[in-house]
Scaffold this motif. Sequence first.
Motif, PDB file in Angstrom:
ATOM      1  N   GLY A 125      11.346   3.842  -8.795  1.00 48.85           N
ATOM      2  CA  GLY A 125      11.079   4.154 -10.198  1.00 48.85           C
ATOM      3  C   GLY A 125       9.434   4.459 -10.563  1.00 48.85           C
ATOM      4  O   GLY A 125       9.046   4.349 -11.597  1.00 48.85           O
ATOM      5  N   HIS A 126       8.906   4.683  -9.637  1.00 52.66           N
ATOM      6  CA  HIS A 126       7.459   4.829  -9.639  1.00 52.66           C
ATOM      7  C   HIS A 126       7.203   6.097 -10.610  1.00 52.66           C
ATOM      8  O   HIS A 126       8.162   6.707 -10.929  1.00 52.66           O
ATOM      9  N   SER A 127       6.476   6.025 -11.514  1.00 55.46           N
ATOM     10  CA  SER A 127       5.881   6.829 -12.371  1.00 55.46           C
ATOM     11  C   SER A 127       6.106   8.245 -12.139  1.00 55.46           C
ATOM     12  O   SER A 127       6.365   9.220 -12.865  1.00 55.46           O
ATOM     13  N   GLU A 128       5.489   8.705 -10.845  1.00 56.51           N
ATOM     14  CA  GLU A 128       5.418  10.170 -10.534  1.00 56.51           C
ATOM     15  C   GLU A 128       7.008  10.371 -10.258  1.00 56.51           C
ATOM     16  O   GLU A 128       7.032  11.693 -10.376  1.00 56.51           O
ATOM     17  N   ARG A 129       7.829   9.541  -9.943  1.00 55.80           N
ATOM     18  CA  ARG A 129       9.270   9.990  -9.455  1.00 55.80           C
ATOM     19  C   ARG A 129       9.792  10.260 -11.065  1.00 55.80           C
ATOM     20  O   ARG A 129      10.605  11.081 -11.241  1.00 55.80           O
ATOM     21  N   GLY A 143      -2.315   0.307 -10.278  1.00 55.05           N
ATOM     22  CA  GLY A 143      -3.218   1.389 -11.048  1.00 55.05           C
ATOM     23  C   GLY A 143      -4.632   1.079 -10.925  1.00 55.05           C
ATOM     24  O   GLY A 143      -5.449   0.274 -11.312  1.00 55.05           O
ATOM     25  N   SER A 144      -5.525   2.002  -9.954  1.00 52.52           N
ATOM     26  CA  SER A 144      -6.809   1.889  -9.595  1.00 52.52           C
ATOM     27  C   SER A 144      -7.021   0.454  -9.330  1.00 52.52           C
ATOM     28  O   SER A 144      -8.335   0.255  -9.775  1.00 52.52           O
ATOM     29  N   CYS A 145      -6.404  -0.256  -8.526  1.00 58.01           N
ATOM     30  CA  CYS A 145      -6.832  -1.792  -7.955  1.00 58.01           C
ATOM     31  C   CYS A 145      -7.601  -1.303  -6.749  1.00 58.01           C
ATOM     32  O   CYS A 145      -7.295  -0.472  -6.145  1.00 58.01           O
ATOM     33  N   LYS A 146      -8.957  -1.885  -6.789  1.00 60.39           N
ATOM     34  CA  LYS A 146      -9.675  -1.608  -5.765  1.00 60.39           C
ATOM     35  C   LYS A 146     -10.352  -3.052  -5.192  1.00 60.39           C
ATOM     36  O   LYS A 146     -10.307  -3.986  -5.990  1.00 60.39           O
ATOM     37  N   GLY A 195      -0.523  -6.875  -5.689  1.00 62.25           N
ATOM     38  CA  GLY A 195      -0.858  -5.335  -6.322  1.00 62.25           C
ATOM     39  C   GLY A 195      -0.027  -4.435  -5.402  1.00 62.25           C
ATOM     40  O   GLY A 195       0.664  -4.516  -4.347  1.00 62.25           O
ATOM     41  N   LEU A 196       0.259  -3.273  -6.163  1.00 63.65           N
ATOM     42  CA  LEU A 196       0.711  -1.972  -5.745  1.00 63.65           C
ATOM     43  C   LEU A 196      -0.773  -1.109  -5.523  1.00 63.65           C
ATOM     44  O   LEU A 196      -0.809  -0.529  -6.805  1.00 63.65           O
ATOM     45  N   ILE A 197      -1.049  -0.578  -4.343  1.00 63.04           N
ATOM     46  CA  ILE A 197      -2.267   0.049  -4.195  1.00 63.04           C
ATOM     47  C   ILE A 197      -2.057   1.481  -3.718  1.00 63.04           C
ATOM     48  O   ILE A 197      -1.311   1.515  -2.673  1.00 63.04           O
ATOM     49  N   GLY A 198      -2.592   2.376  -4.309  1.00 62.04           N
ATOM     50  CA  GLY A 198      -2.233   3.647  -4.064  1.00 62.04           C
ATOM     51  C   GLY A 198      -3.570   4.232  -3.285  1.00 62.04           C
ATOM     52  O   GLY A 198      -3.742   3.963  -2.079  1.00 62.04           O
ATOM     53  N   GLY A 199      -4.287   4.797  -3.963  1.00 60.44           N
ATOM     54  CA  GLY A 199      -5.709   5.423  -3.270  1.00 60.44           C
ATOM     55  C   GLY A 199      -6.377   4.399  -2.445  1.00 60.44           C
ATOM     56  O   GLY A 199      -6.566   4.928  -1.091  1.00 60.44           O
ATOM     57  N   GLY A 211       0.913  -1.190  -0.082  1.00 67.26           N
ATOM     58  CA  GLY A 211      -0.063   0.230   0.132  1.00 67.26           C
ATOM     59  C   GLY A 211       0.760   1.092   0.352  1.00 67.26           C
ATOM     60  O   GLY A 211       1.244   1.459   1.069  1.00 67.26           O
ATOM     61  N   ASN A 212       0.954   2.050  -1.108  1.00 65.92           N
ATOM     62  CA  ASN A 212       1.666   3.056  -1.252  1.00 65.92           C
ATOM     63  C   ASN A 212       0.884   4.136  -0.922  1.00 65.92           C
ATOM     64  O   ASN A 212      -0.165   4.686  -1.709  1.00 65.92           O
ATOM     65  N   TRP A 213       1.110   5.003   0.458  1.00 66.97           N
ATOM     66  CA  TRP A 213       0.001   5.963   0.738  1.00 66.97           C
ATOM     67  C   TRP A 213       0.522   7.425   0.038  1.00 66.97           C
ATOM     68  O   TRP A 213      -0.112   8.171   0.293  1.00 66.97           O
ATOM     69  N   LYS A 214       1.648   7.486  -0.841  1.00 66.74           N
ATOM     70  CA  LYS A 214       2.184   8.383  -1.178  1.00 66.74           C
ATOM     71  C   LYS A 214       2.383   9.846  -0.402  1.00 66.74           C
ATOM     72  O   LYS A 214       2.472   9.545   0.777  1.00 66.74           O
ATOM     73  N   MET A 215       2.060  10.852  -0.919  1.00 69.70           N
ATOM     74  CA  MET A 215       2.196  12.022   0.240  1.00 69.70           C
ATOM     75  C   MET A 215       0.569  12.493   0.908  1.00 69.70           C
ATOM     76  O   MET A 215       0.152  13.556   0.725  1.00 69.70           O
ATOM     77  N   ALA A 261      -3.622   4.423 -15.592  1.00 68.10           N
ATOM     78  CA  ALA A 261      -4.492   3.780 -14.782  1.00 68.10           C
ATOM     79  C   ALA A 261      -4.074   4.321 -13.450  1.00 68.10           C
ATOM     80  O   ALA A 261      -5.169   3.876 -12.418  1.00 68.10           O
ATOM     81  N   ILE A 262      -3.067   5.108 -13.194  1.00 69.22           N
ATOM     82  CA  ILE A 262      -2.773   5.345 -11.926  1.00 69.22           C
ATOM     83  C   ILE A 262      -3.690   6.455 -11.376  1.00 69.22           C
ATOM     84  O   ILE A 262      -3.610   7.734 -11.902  1.00 69.22           O
ATOM     85  N   GLY A 263      -4.557   6.356 -10.345  1.00 70.83           N
ATOM     86  CA  GLY A 263      -5.261   7.515  -9.786  1.00 70.83           C
ATOM     87  C   GLY A 263      -6.351   8.027 -10.594  1.00 70.83           C
ATOM     88  O   GLY A 263      -6.924   9.063 -10.212  1.00 70.83           O
ATOM     89  N   THR A 264      -6.665   7.479 -11.755  1.00 72.46           N
ATOM     90  CA  THR A 264      -7.599   7.861 -12.681  1.00 72.46           C
ATOM     91  C   THR A 264      -8.764   6.880 -12.633  1.00 72.46           C
ATOM     92  O   THR A 264      -9.832   7.315 -13.177  1.00 72.46           O
TER      93      THR A 264
HETATM   94  P1  PGA Z   1      -3.669   4.154  -7.513  1.00 70.88           P
HETATM   95  O1  PGA Z   1      -2.052   4.239  -7.443  1.00 70.88           O
HETATM   96  O2  PGA Z   1      -3.986   2.829  -6.764  1.00 70.88           O
HETATM   97  O3  PGA Z   1      -4.047   5.308  -6.602  1.00 70.88           O
HETATM   98  O4  PGA Z   1      -4.093   4.199  -8.986  1.00 70.88           O
HETATM   99  C1  PGA Z   1      -1.317   3.268  -7.672  1.00 70.88           C
HETATM  100  C2  PGA Z   1       0.221   3.343  -7.580  1.00 70.88           C
HETATM  101  O5  PGA Z   1       0.514   4.624  -8.007  1.00 70.88           O
HETATM  102  O6  PGA Z   1       1.091   3.214  -7.013  1.00 70.88           O
END
Ligand code: PGA
Length: 250
Positions: A95-99, A212-215, A231-235, A8-12, A172-175
């Motif tokens: 190497g996250h795409s945001e970085r 990428g928007s895995c829920k 999974g690598l889960i953001g939101g 679970g990637n909490w990001k900022m 798909a990330i955060g979209t």
């Molecule tokens: P997301 O992010 O689950 O919010 O789409 C995934 C990620 O960037 O690791």
Amino acid sequence: MCKKILAGNWKMNTTIEQGISLVAALIAGEKEIPAHVQVVVVPPFTHLHIVHQYLKNHGIMIGAQNCAAHAKGAYTGEVSAEMLASVSCQYVIIGHSERREYYGENAQILNQKLAQALRVGLTPIFCVGERLEEREAGSYFAVIASQLRETVAMLNPSDFSKVVIAYEPVWAIGTGKTATAEQAQEVHAFIRKTLAESFGILAAQTSILYGGSCKPSNAAELFAQNDIDGGLIGGASLSAEDFLAIARAF
Ligand code: PGA
């Protein structure tokens, strides 16, 4: 068999108080996590030490979202891999795409970060993935192959065997727009095949995570695919309820 991992990637996101509540809720629900799944929380740097205090007697591991490309010294604002290891981090996202996108991290920088992480025994979660225009132009296989060939494919087999890969299509990330299970499986199989060109049988043991928007509503279908090992889960990792529901989807 590949290790099953849910990170679970909490990001900022989250203050310390919010982060502690989130971890406490995960601990409360820990028994819902299937025994064969390794759950990893990846909070901001400032939270790592306290999150470790909460998690140290539990099965949930911790990771960091980034590390410095250098070992130590005059790099104001950076956090080294050794510092992360010293607060009991076991994983680090590289190497996250945001970085790559916002901080200009290219293959050369990513290789330095991989080397730093591996040197201190952290497990890199190395991210690859195409942008929307690359998906639409049909060049995504070429993009992902070069992201791998310029970085992890250059490791020695022993270092490579410690790396986890995450496929995260940038579109798909955060979209809210998830790759279909078929789209994700197609790329995961391609990643494994590309890695096998360099590492042979080791590629069969590499955990390849989808992000990428895995829920909760789509996790089970994604995780049921042959080459999707987690999974690598953001939101959705910011809600203990959703994150635990995703864990139960394995
Ligand atoms: P997301 O992010 O689950 O919010 O789409 C995934 C990620 O960037 O690791």
